[in-house]
Each structure stands twice: as structure tokens, then as C-alpha cells.
Design a protein around this motif. Structure first.
Motif, PDB file in Angstrom:
ATOM      1  N   UNK A  82       3.578  -2.078 -12.649  1.00  0.00           N
ATOM      2  CA  UNK A  82       2.613  -2.092 -11.540  1.00  0.00           C
ATOM      3  C   UNK A  82       3.256  -2.325 -10.171  1.00  0.00           C
ATOM      4  N   UNK A  83       4.183  -3.279  -9.999  1.00  0.00           N
ATOM      5  CA  UNK A  83       4.759  -3.462  -8.658  1.00  0.00           C
ATOM      6  C   UNK A  83       5.462  -2.203  -8.126  1.00  0.00           C
ATOM      7  N   UNK A  84       6.220  -1.511  -8.996  1.00  0.00           N
ATOM      8  CA  UNK A  84       6.899  -0.293  -8.558  1.00  0.00           C
ATOM      9  C   UNK A  84       5.888   0.824  -8.259  1.00  0.00           C
ATOM     10  N   UNK A  85       4.827   0.910  -9.085  1.00  0.00           N
ATOM     11  CA  UNK A  85       3.815   1.936  -8.848  1.00  0.00           C
ATOM     12  C   UNK A  85       3.047   1.683  -7.556  1.00  0.00           C
ATOM     13  N   UNK A  86       2.779   0.408  -7.245  1.00  0.00           N
ATOM     14  CA  UNK A  86       2.087   0.096  -5.986  1.00  0.00           C
ATOM     15  C   UNK A  86       2.927   0.531  -4.791  1.00  0.00           C
ATOM     16  N   UNK A  87       4.230   0.311  -4.861  1.00  0.00           N
ATOM     17  CA  UNK A  87       5.113   0.740  -3.772  1.00  0.00           C
ATOM     18  C   UNK A  87       5.066   2.257  -3.632  1.00  0.00           C
ATOM     19  N   UNK A  88       5.128   2.967  -4.758  1.00  0.00           N
ATOM     20  CA  UNK A  88       5.111   4.428  -4.739  1.00  0.00           C
ATOM     21  C   UNK A  88       3.756   4.954  -4.234  1.00  0.00           C
ATOM     22  N   UNK A  89       2.656   4.364  -4.711  1.00  0.00           N
ATOM     23  CA  UNK A  89       1.330   4.804  -4.276  1.00  0.00           C
ATOM     24  C   UNK A  89       1.117   4.554  -2.789  1.00  0.00           C
ATOM     25  N   UNK A  90       1.506   3.377  -2.315  1.00  0.00           N
ATOM     26  CA  UNK A  90       1.329   3.073  -0.897  1.00  0.00           C
ATOM     27  C   UNK A  90       2.266   3.901  -0.025  1.00  0.00           C
ATOM     28  N   UNK A  91       3.401   4.331  -0.580  1.00  0.00           N
ATOM     29  CA  UNK A  91       4.263   5.263   0.137  1.00  0.00           C
ATOM     30  C   UNK A  91       3.588   6.609   0.321  1.00  0.00           C
ATOM     31  N   UNK A  92       2.833   7.037  -0.678  1.00  0.00           N
ATOM     32  CA  UNK A  92       2.110   8.312  -0.612  1.00  0.00           C
ATOM     33  C   UNK A  92       0.856   8.211   0.265  1.00  0.00           C
ATOM     34  N   UNK A  93       0.155   7.074   0.173  1.00  0.00           N
ATOM     35  CA  UNK A  93      -1.160   6.943   0.812  1.00  0.00           C
ATOM     36  C   UNK A  93      -1.145   6.233   2.153  1.00  0.00           C
ATOM     37  N   UNK A  94      -0.144   5.441   2.391  1.00  0.00           N
ATOM     38  CA  UNK A  94      -0.124   4.598   3.583  1.00  0.00           C
ATOM     39  C   UNK A  94      -0.160   3.138   3.157  1.00  0.00           C
ATOM     40  N   UNK A  95       0.513   2.317   3.895  1.00  0.00           N
ATOM     41  CA  UNK A  95       0.668   0.909   3.547  1.00  0.00           C
ATOM     42  C   UNK A  95      -0.674   0.200   3.399  1.00  0.00           C
ATOM     43  N   UNK A  96      -0.848  -0.532   2.301  1.00  0.00           N
ATOM     44  CA  UNK A  96      -2.042  -1.332   2.078  1.00  0.00           C
ATOM     45  C   UNK A  96      -3.229  -0.582   1.521  1.00  0.00           C
ATOM     46  N   UNK A  97      -3.074   0.694   1.202  1.00  0.00           N
ATOM     47  CA  UNK A  97      -4.201   1.468   0.677  1.00  0.00           C
ATOM     48  C   UNK A  97      -4.594   0.976  -0.713  1.00  0.00           C
ATOM     49  N   UNK A  98      -3.607   0.674  -1.539  1.00  0.00           N
ATOM     50  CA  UNK A  98      -3.866   0.127  -2.873  1.00  0.00           C
ATOM     51  C   UNK A  98      -3.227  -1.253  -2.933  1.00  0.00           C
ATOM     52  N   UNK A  99      -4.058  -2.285  -3.068  1.00  0.00           N
ATOM     53  CA  UNK A  99      -3.547  -3.653  -3.136  1.00  0.00           C
ATOM     54  C   UNK A  99      -3.344  -4.115  -4.569  1.00  0.00           C
ATOM     55  N   UNK A 100      -4.124  -3.540  -5.497  1.00  0.00           N
ATOM     56  CA  UNK A 100      -4.057  -3.980  -6.887  1.00  0.00           C
ATOM     57  C   UNK A 100      -4.229  -2.787  -7.807  1.00  0.00           C
ATOM     58  N   UNK A 101      -3.445  -2.766  -8.853  1.00  0.00           N
ATOM     59  CA  UNK A 101      -3.577  -1.750  -9.888  1.00  0.00           C
ATOM     60  C   UNK A 101      -4.209  -2.436 -11.091  1.00  0.00           C
TER      61      UNK A 101
END
Length: 129
Positions: A82-101
Motif C-alpha cells: 500500500x505505501x508504494x502504491x499510494x506514492x504511485x497513485x498520487x504521482x499519477x493523480x496529484x499529491x494528496x488525491x488518495x490518502x488511504x488504500x
């Protein structure tokens, strides 16, 4: 074609510009961006994870992306990643878009009591989490 001598808010817009203006005015940027990522899920998370886990929903207010996995083993693995996926998702979407998986395991069959079923028995707990 313009509505007056100077450019104004009532002038016609190209379709792309009108759509960008509408999504900004309505606050749709985040849901549209998340929808774009869910459409490209295998590219974002990789083919192996995408084969076993898929996005189920997004809570815009809480900024939580819910993912359903096809087994409890994959749900556990995704929780570890989850921590690595959150970094990847927020890189795609913009910082802070997904706070929790939020990771869910497979859903089991509906639990309706049958004629020979003991009340309160849940069945195999290892399979359905």
C-alpha cells in the motif's frame, strides 16, 4: 463569434475548453482523474497485481480508494504494498488525491441460514475475508 466588442464569459468555447471549465466549476477534477486511473489500472499497478486486485470505489470526501482482491493472500500482499502504491497513485493523480488504500478480500456467497445451518455459523473464515 463574440457576444460583444470584448471577449466575455458568454462567448462560445471549444468543446475541450467548455468541458475543462465545467469540471472545474463543478469540482469534478478528482473523480475524473481517479476514473482515468481505474481505466488504466494494469498500467499503474502492474499486470500481476491487476490480475488479482481491482478498484471498487473512491470516496472523494475521505480520499479513500477501495480495492477488492480475489483472495485473502492477495489482500495481505496489497496491504503490504500500500505505501508504494499510494506514492504511485498520487504521482499519477496529484499529491494528496488518495490518502488511504482500503483493501478488501474476496466476498463470499450470501449468508442465508438454511434448514440445516446452525445460527451464527459463518463458514470457512480463511476463504472469505
Amino acid at each position: 463569434m463574440r457576444s460583444g466588442a470584448r471577449p466575455g464569459g458568454r462567448d462560445p468555447l471549444k468543446l475541450g475548453a467548455a468541458f475543462d471549465r465545467l469540471k472545474t466549476e463543478r469540482g469534478w477534477e478528482m473523480p475524473i482523474a481517479v476514473g482515468g486511473v481505474t481505466g488504466r489500472w494494469p498500467e499503474v499497478v502492474g499486470p500481476e497485481i491487476a490480475q488479482h486486485c481491482e478498484p471498487e470505489g473512491y470516496d472523494e470526501r475521505e480520499r479513500v480508494l477501495t480495492v477488492r482482491c480475489d483472495s485473502t493472500a492477495w489482500a495481505t500482499q496489497l496491504r503490504l504494498l500500500a505505501p508504494q502504491l499510494l506514492v504511485r497513485l498520487n504521482g499519477e493523480l496529484g499529491s494528496g488525491t488518495v490518502k488511504l488504500l482500503k483493501v478488501k478480500g474476496p466476498s463470499g456467497p450470501p449468508r442465508t441460514p438454511g434448514q440445516w445451518r446452525a445460527p451464527g455459523s459463518k463458514g470457512p473464515g480463511d476463504t472469505y475475508g
